[in-house]
Each structure stands twice: as C-alpha cells, then as structure tokens.
Design an enzyme around this catalytic site. Sequence first.
Site, mmCIF file in Angstrom:
data_model
loop_
_atom_site.group_PDB
_atom_site.id
_atom_site.type_symbol
_atom_site.label_atom_id
_atom_site.label_comp_id
_atom_site.label_asym_id
_atom_site.label_seq_id
_atom_site.Cartn_x
_atom_site.Cartn_y
_atom_site.Cartn_z
ATOM 1 N N GLY A 1 0.814 -1.212 0.000
ATOM 2 C CA GLY A 1 0.000 0.000 0.000
ATOM 3 C C GLY A 1 0.848 1.262 0.000
ATOM 4 C CB THR A 2 3.889 2.208 1.881
ATOM 5 O OG1 THR A 2 3.299 2.083 3.180
ATOM 6 C CG2 THR A 2 4.868 3.367 1.887
ATOM 7 C CB SER B 1 -2.273 -3.489 1.267
ATOM 8 O OG SER B 1 -1.365 -4.290 1.973
ATOM 9 C CB ALA B 2 -1.473 -8.843 -0.283
ATOM 10 C CG HIS B 3 -0.088 -6.702 5.133
ATOM 11 N ND1 HIS B 3 -0.112 -6.355 6.457
ATOM 12 C CD2 HIS B 3 0.160 -5.553 4.451
ATOM 13 C CE1 HIS B 3 0.118 -5.050 6.576
ATOM 14 N NE2 HIS B 3 0.290 -4.550 5.367
ATOM 15 C CB THR C 1 12.278 -9.884 -11.000
ATOM 16 O OG1 THR C 1 13.408 -9.590 -11.816
ATOM 17 C CG2 THR C 1 11.796 -11.299 -11.302
ATOM 18 C CB CYS D 1 1.934 3.102 10.304
ATOM 19 S SG CYS D 1 1.398 1.675 9.387
#
Lengths: 370, 383
Positions: free
Chosen positions: A68-69, A191-193, A229, A314
Amino acid sequence: MIYLDNAATTQPFGGAMAQAGEFVQKCYFNPSAQYGGEASAALKEARASILEKIADPAQFELIFTSGGTEADNHALLACGRRNVVISAGEHAAVYEAGVHLKNAGVELRFAPVGQDGGVREEALLSLVDERTSLVSVVHVNNETGAVNDIFGLARRVKEKNPRCAFHSDGVQAFGKLPVRLNGDIDLYSVSAHKIGGLRGTGALIKRKGFPLQPLLHGGGQEGGLRSGTENLFGIMDFAFAAAEKFKNAEADLARMRELRERLWQLLDQDLYVRLSPADGSPYILTVSARGLRGEILQRLCAERGVIVGTGSACSSKKPHSRVLEACGYKGDVLDGVLRMSFSPATNEEEIVLAAQALNAAAAALKARIG
Amino acid sequence: MEKVIIIRYAEIHLKGKNRGYFERVFCVNLERAMKGLKHELHRTSGRYLVTAFDEARMEELCGRISRVFGVHSYSVGLCVPYDLDSVYRAAREVCPRAGSFKVQTHRADKKYPMTSMELSAHIGGRLLDEFPQLTVDVHEPGHTVCIDIRENGTALVFGKFERGAGGMPVGTSGKGLLLISGGIDSPVAGYMMAKRGMTVELLHFHSYPYTNDGAKEKVKELARLLARYSVSGRLLTLNVAHIQEEIHAKCAAELNVTLLRRFMFRLAEQTARDVNAKCLITGESLGQVASQTIEGITSSNAVVKLPVLRPLIGFDKEEIVLIAKKIGTFETSVLPYEDCCTVFLPDFPAIRPKLSFIEEEEKKLDAEALMREALATKEVFEL
C-alpha cells in the site's frame, strides 16, 4: 491468544501460501523471460482475478507494487504538481508523500476532517481549483474506521476540475466493504496483508488511459510502470487470499458489524468512550479509555491474552496520533486510544473474552494509579 | 610486503612495577576486541603488532582496535626485510606523491649498518629523486614516513598515526555499577569510567507496564554499543513500577522523582554488592534537570554508603552530546521511547527538596517491602 489488531495486519491464509509456494517451487522462471510462459500466464491470471473483484477490467488496469505504501507514494509523487489536496485523515503513506511534495515546492492543502475522521466534503471541494493536480482521500480511515464517500467526492472534484486526478487509499476497504470503481476514480491503492495475504505485496489500480509516470525504472515490468522482477509468490498468494476473502465478503461484513457492536456493548462505558462512528467500517472499533493510557492498557490486555492496537501501528512510535488530533481530540482522549480491528476469523466468544480483558485491564490500571 | 597494524599504548608505561599486570589485561582486551576476525597479536618492545589478518576486513579490525582503552595510537604499516631496497619500496607506498615530508627512523637494532639519520637521508633522497613534487620539511612536514628497524631483520614502515581511545585498560581500575536509563547521558558516563580502566556493569530500571519492551530493547542496544568499549556484555534490570505507584498514591507529587531516585540508589547499591561492584556510576550533570541539583544529589547520596561516581557532573549537555556522537550511542539514545521517569512525572518537581521533608514523606511507604519486591523482579540479559 485473541488477536484484534487486524487493521495492522492479518494472519496469512495458510492455504494461499501453500498453493502459491507449490507453484513457484515448480515454476520458478522469471515471468518476463522467453521461456517464462507458464509463470507469465499465472501472473496474468492473478492480475485479472484481483482486478475484476473491484473494477471492470475493460476500464481499469492493475499494477503490482510492494504494498500500500508504494502504491500511495506512486500516486502522490507521480501526480503531484502545482497544488495537491489531501484529507487530514490520511494514512502516513499519503501524508508523508504529500509532505515530500511540499518540500519539493508543491502546495499541499489539507481538507479538514470531522470528529469521526471522515473528510468534510464542502471544505475539501473549496480547496480544489483549476491548478489542483491531485486529490487523495482515504477510503476507510484506518484509525477510526470512518468511510469517505469517495465516489461522490470524485464526481464533484471532476465537475470542478476535470483535469484533476483523484486517488484513494483503499487499503482498509479492499475485500471488506463493497467497492466497485467507476470512471471518476483514477487511482486506487490496495494491499494484500490486510486480507490474509502477505506483506510485501499490494497494487495500484489505475483507470485505463490515465497518464502515469513510473517511480521505479528498470526492466520495464508492469507495463513499464513498475520495474522489478515480479514477486510471483506474493502476487499469487495475494490472488488466492483475495479470492478467499471476497467469497464471503458480504456475510463477513454483516457479522463484523454484529461483533463490533457486541464488543462495544460489552465494554464498560464508565471506562471507555467510543470514537468510531456507527456508520464506519464494521472491521474497526476505536475507543479511548477515560484518563488512562492506551499503550499501558495494550500491555495489560496482552498479559490477559488479548492483542489490541493503539491507533495506527504505523504511527505507534509517535506520542499522539496526527489523525485523531485532526479529529479535534485533545490530550486525555488521545492518550487513551485503543483500536480493536477484526477479521472473519474473529468469533463471538473471542469478543466476549476480549471485552472482559479490556474491562479488567482498565479497572486494574485505574486502581493502580488512582 | 605484509600489511601490519602497529599499536602503541597510552598510560601503561607510567605504572612502574604494575606494568606487567596492566599489559596482560591490555592484551586480553585487545584479543577480545579482535575476536572473530583473523589475526595474530605479537608483543614487541613497547608496542603490539597485529599481523596475518584479512586485508579486506582491515578497516573493521582497525575500528575495533581504536575502541580498546589503553590504545594511544595505531598505524597501518608494512613489514619488510630491512635491506635498503625493500625499505625504499615500502616507503614509496606510504609516502604521498607531492607536498612536504620528512623521513624519521628509529632503530631497535643498533647493529644496523647505517645510523638513523643516514637511513632517513638515504630514503628521503631517493623519494625526492623519484617524485620531484615532494619537498623536505623536517620541522612541520605535511607527511612523515616512519621507519622502525627491528632486531629480527625486518623493518616496519608506516605513514599515519591514528588516534586510539586513550585511557587505561578496562579491568585495571576495579568494578562499578552504571545506572543506565536509555537517555543520552548515562551511556557516556559508562564510557568515561571504562576509559579510566573500570569494569562497568549495567543496571536499568524499567516500570512495566508503564514502559514498554521497546524501552528495554533500546537499553539493550545501548549496552551492545557500549560493549564495543569493553563495558560489560550483560544488562541487569529491575522493575520499579510498584514503587512508583506507591509514591504516586501516598506521597507529595512534587517529590515523585526525588523519592524514586532514592529507591533506585538503594536498589543499585544492593545490586552492586551482589555483583561485587565497588561504586555506583550515574550520568548526572549538575543542574541539568530538577533531580540533579545539589539538593537532589544530596538526597540520593544520603541513602547509600558506596561512593557514587558522576563523571559528567561538570559537563554541559552539548559536551555530552558530542561524546555520545563520537562513541556512537547518540542515535540510539534519542529514539523516542519512554524511560521509567516520564509516566509519573509531576507537573512541578521539587528543585531543592529538603531532606527532612523527603524523609517525612518516605515514612508513608513500606520501603523494605518495596525493595524486596523490586529486587525480586531482577532479570539478566547476556548480550
């Protein structure tokens, strides 16, 4: 252990990791290589499956990022010129990228937020003029759970300045709230987490045709917009986790609402005051312990087997939350902030035990320091 | 041409009959500092020589040597056979190609066929011939080429003197217990005492749950940084939360800090006896904060018998910061974690507390029970 800091990060889905791991163990080729066909196909499939969950693939495209950042930074740094309008309730990734722009000479304008953390729409619109290059408004405020009407806002921003870009940090909304991007939204970060995926993977979703410059230069991956990559393991895990999360998103949402209200009802309201709005994201309940310090309560709860957050993880190293200060809260309330955030894995029994721990911790602390 | 590091020691030569003891401790400290890096340490007349090291890690090795107390200076040099051509080849390695210079020779082997002056003149002359942009200046040279003729048929040739940490070998001045808070001052105080040869043990007071593990981790990190200067590689901690609560509940608010400090000193003295330390060390600097007035210091001293060393007592903050930066603890010290003082900090602490008032207030507490309880929270971290 009862984990109620799911807005900070969630437990990764074991199944997603296993599937992604098995694939990359077998097919470890660089997706961009000539012989990387199978890897490249898997990447394409993951991209499509994530994108189609919140946007029309004919209208939007998805750029994988490190999280996300990075997605927020990409939006701000690539689009920030002349003047930029952000809300005072933004996550640090948008706020600090904005400050960076300001230091580079861009005029940074803050739209005030109400006490619930949602942006004041009229005030925001009054800051937008013909020189505004970008408006960025968080979809779900990560500290209070307030939901901004980004679609209404985007519409009105475009009416005022059709050339102004509109970005939203959707990290706390994606997979949780029903979201369908429309043409007024140019950029959207996910974001995934936060939904059972892994840290280190996220995406910037971009309206097709919206002109964007890359931040990272190199091998030209991600359509030249994000070289490096591809993190195929993280990306495939993200796709599996998203599929899992979206499967029951609607039912989850209703259940989270029940859990949140149940928790609030079980909390001793002589000890806690609620900061989260009723119409905010059901995944987040932020409260303040009256006259007590949140971080001490957090430790006392942990001793009782309950993990809760203090505001945003954060910004936990700073004395007070910038966002909650912007909401108008003062010293005592800010000192006492605790954030409980849920995931579909949270159950009612845990909520009951968590409420007991929170009440006991606050009562004990109150007794200790009078 | 083998690269070597030449180490000269500082005050050890002053120590007369104890010299052998000081040198042995110094040697052990040097070995400990270089542990894990390939090397051989040799004692020669009046200095030490490090040889057989990995040149790729020479900077790291020099860094470690530079932090050993007792090292006055060190030089990276070349070890060559002492025939003229070999010495000259080494000299041209360490000599710049332009500017003023001189050659200085020292002969341990007095049977060497040339005198020191002759050898210096010979090597200097050849350097001038080869590099016309060099000029000789024997009074204020920009660069000095040093040649040591040794008794074993070799010569050491080196150019630069790097300053060492100075002071005395740690372990030659007894043992003290440092009260380490996580701020800027106390690590510097520990460094100062270690510099004078004292073995320094570390004691940290925390007040869980009012302070967090981050604060403790920060102190551990400071302890690790200090360990590079031979300060103890272990950290003792005690929890004073309940003492703070009791003071907060029962005593005059303006004495919170004063009373807590008296407990800390008592606990420190007890701990010092346990670890066989002969004194307490603090980072106090006169007048810096309310508890560091002469009255505050008097009230703390009144509860202990061991001497309390305060190496920073006459230092300004700026001077302390300068040392903290030099020894590499500053950046860690300024990380934002609460140490155990801030949670119960009164709005207006007493600046000149009267001892009689302090003692009166303290009677409201069961000091013995609180001490016992705090001592039972002792944790030991080997770093």
